[in-house]
Design a protein around this motif. Structure first.
Motif, short mmCIF file in Angstrom:
data_model
loop_
_atom_site.label_atom_id
_atom_site.label_comp_id
_atom_site.label_asym_id
_atom_site.label_seq_id
_atom_site.Cartn_x
_atom_site.Cartn_y
_atom_site.Cartn_z
N VAL A 105 -110.66 -12.87 -60.92
CA VAL A 105 -110.62 -11.55 -61.55
C VAL A 105 -109.57 -11.59 -62.65
CG1 VAL A 105 -110.34 -9.08 -61.17
CG2 VAL A 105 -111.22 -10.55 -59.32
N PRO A 106 -109.99 -11.63 -63.92
CA PRO A 106 -109.02 -11.66 -65.01
C PRO A 106 -108.36 -10.29 -65.20
CG PRO A 106 -111.24 -11.58 -65.90
CD PRO A 106 -111.37 -11.70 -64.41
N ALA A 107 -107.09 -10.31 -65.51
CA ALA A 107 -106.35 -9.06 -65.75
C ALA A 107 -105.23 -9.34 -66.74
CB ALA A 107 -105.79 -8.51 -64.44
N THR A 108 -104.78 -8.29 -67.38
CA THR A 108 -103.59 -8.41 -68.23
C THR A 108 -102.39 -7.75 -67.56
OG1 THR A 108 -104.33 -6.44 -69.44
CG2 THR A 108 -104.82 -8.58 -70.42
N LYS A 130 -95.40 -13.20 -67.19
CA LYS A 130 -94.43 -13.34 -68.27
C LYS A 130 -94.87 -14.34 -69.33
CE LYS A 130 -90.11 -13.24 -67.14
NZ LYS A 130 -88.77 -13.60 -66.59
N GLU A 131 -95.54 -15.39 -68.93
CA GLU A 131 -95.81 -16.50 -69.83
C GLU A 131 -97.15 -16.43 -70.56
OE1 GLU A 131 -93.63 -18.74 -70.64
OE2 GLU A 131 -92.12 -18.03 -69.22
N GLN A 132 -98.09 -15.56 -70.12
CA GLN A 132 -99.39 -15.53 -70.76
C GLN A 132 -99.98 -14.13 -70.74
OE1 GLN A 132 -100.75 -18.65 -68.03
NE2 GLN A 132 -102.33 -17.26 -67.28
N THR A 187 -101.92 -19.63 -60.92
CA THR A 187 -101.73 -20.36 -62.16
C THR A 187 -103.10 -20.75 -62.69
OG1 THR A 187 -101.65 -22.51 -61.05
CG2 THR A 187 -99.55 -21.30 -61.28
N ASN A 188 -103.19 -21.13 -63.96
CA ASN A 188 -104.48 -21.56 -64.51
C ASN A 188 -105.05 -22.75 -63.75
OD1 ASN A 188 -104.32 -19.53 -66.38
ND2 ASN A 188 -103.76 -20.85 -68.10
N PRO A 213 -93.72 -16.92 -58.30
CA PRO A 213 -92.32 -16.50 -58.17
C PRO A 213 -92.02 -15.24 -58.98
CG PRO A 213 -92.50 -18.44 -59.58
CD PRO A 213 -93.86 -18.23 -58.98
N ALA A 214 -91.04 -14.49 -58.52
CA ALA A 214 -90.66 -13.25 -59.19
C ALA A 214 -90.25 -13.49 -60.64
CB ALA A 214 -89.52 -12.58 -58.42
N THR A 215 -89.68 -14.66 -60.92
CA THR A 215 -89.22 -14.97 -62.27
C THR A 215 -90.38 -15.15 -63.25
OG1 THR A 215 -89.11 -17.30 -61.62
CG2 THR A 215 -87.06 -16.02 -61.52
#
Length: 249
Positions: A105-108, A130-132, A187-188, A213-215
């Motif tokens: 399920v893709p989401a932003t 955060k990264e994508q 992750t991807n 992770p929360a980070t």
């Protein structure tokens, strides 16, 4: 649980993260949205591996066979918008029965509410990777009775998997019967693994135990999304609440 999600990116941008998706399947009828609530049982783009990776439009919210009347559907369907990842390998559960019907399920972003001691109202948060710009939530799909007089045929539906919350999500989603949960964000690399047709139960167990992770998250308080408002970027505008305790990483 996760009942509120967003997808504001271009459908075609999914290819940047899952290049295996057939480009001719990206022409689905879906308008980007800043907020959809699961209890409206919306159509949503999901990635499935059916003769190759394809993007399809499925309805959020399965209707299991035990909901055998319209009254039961209306009262209980929302209970199946999410599925606990721990149940996927639990023999005898409906989620175990469809564990090989996996989807992404893709989401932003997604939304969750924080209970603050001494405050009358919970505080809504918007959370994203955060990264994508796009991330994928593990899901399961099933054909369900639509209970629609205009469309009586069985329709493809899906549920989102949730897991125990990481450190920051445990502080945000800290109230209610399902406190301490978060979407099973992958992750991807794990997203690609999730759609492999030859996954063993051991493989599935390894994936559903993954904790982002929360980070790896960004998050900020916003106004409530449970009130009618225009479907635009103002929905995720940060809000400063006086005296709101900071979240701890």
């Amino acid at each position: 649980m996760c009942y509120d999600i967003a997808f504001t990116a271009s459908i075609k941008s999914i290819l940047q993260h899952l290049p295996q998706v057939k480009s001719d399947s990206l022409n689905i009828d879906f308008d980007p949205t800043w907020h959809k609530i699961g209890m409206s049982y919306p159509q949503w783009p999901v990635v499935v591996n059916q003769q190759g990776y394809q993007l399809q439009s499925y309805t959020w919210g399965p209707v299991p066979k035990l909901l055998d009347s319209l009254e039961k559907v209306k009262k209980q369907r929302q209970l199946y918008l999410n599925a606990r990842s721990e149940k996927v390998l639990e023999t005898g559960t409906m989620w175990n029965a469809i564990r090989h019907q996996r989807c992404l399920v893709p989401a932003t972003g997604f939304f969750e509410y924080r209970q603050v001691p001494g405050w009358k109202n919970k505080v809504a948060y918007y959370i994203k990777a955060k990264e994508q710009d796009i991330f994928f939530i593990a899901g399961l799909w099933a054909f369900s009775n639509s209970w629609d007089v205009d469309q009586p045929a069985r329709i493809p539906t899906f549920t989102l998997l949730t897991r125990s919350a990481n450190k920051v999500m445990a502080q945000i989603h800290n109230g209610g019967d399902n406190a301490g949960r978060m979407p099973l964000m992958l992750t991807n690399k794990l997203a690609q693994e999730w759609l492999r047709p030859d996954l063993t139960d051991t493989d599935i167990r390894n994936i559903v135990q993954f904790e982002l992770p929360a980070t790896a998250l960004e998050y900020w308080p916003i106004n409530s999304v449970r009130k009618a408002k225009p479907d635009d970027a103002n929905i995720i505008t940060p809000v400063m609440y006086e005296g709101l305790p900071a979240l701890q990483l």
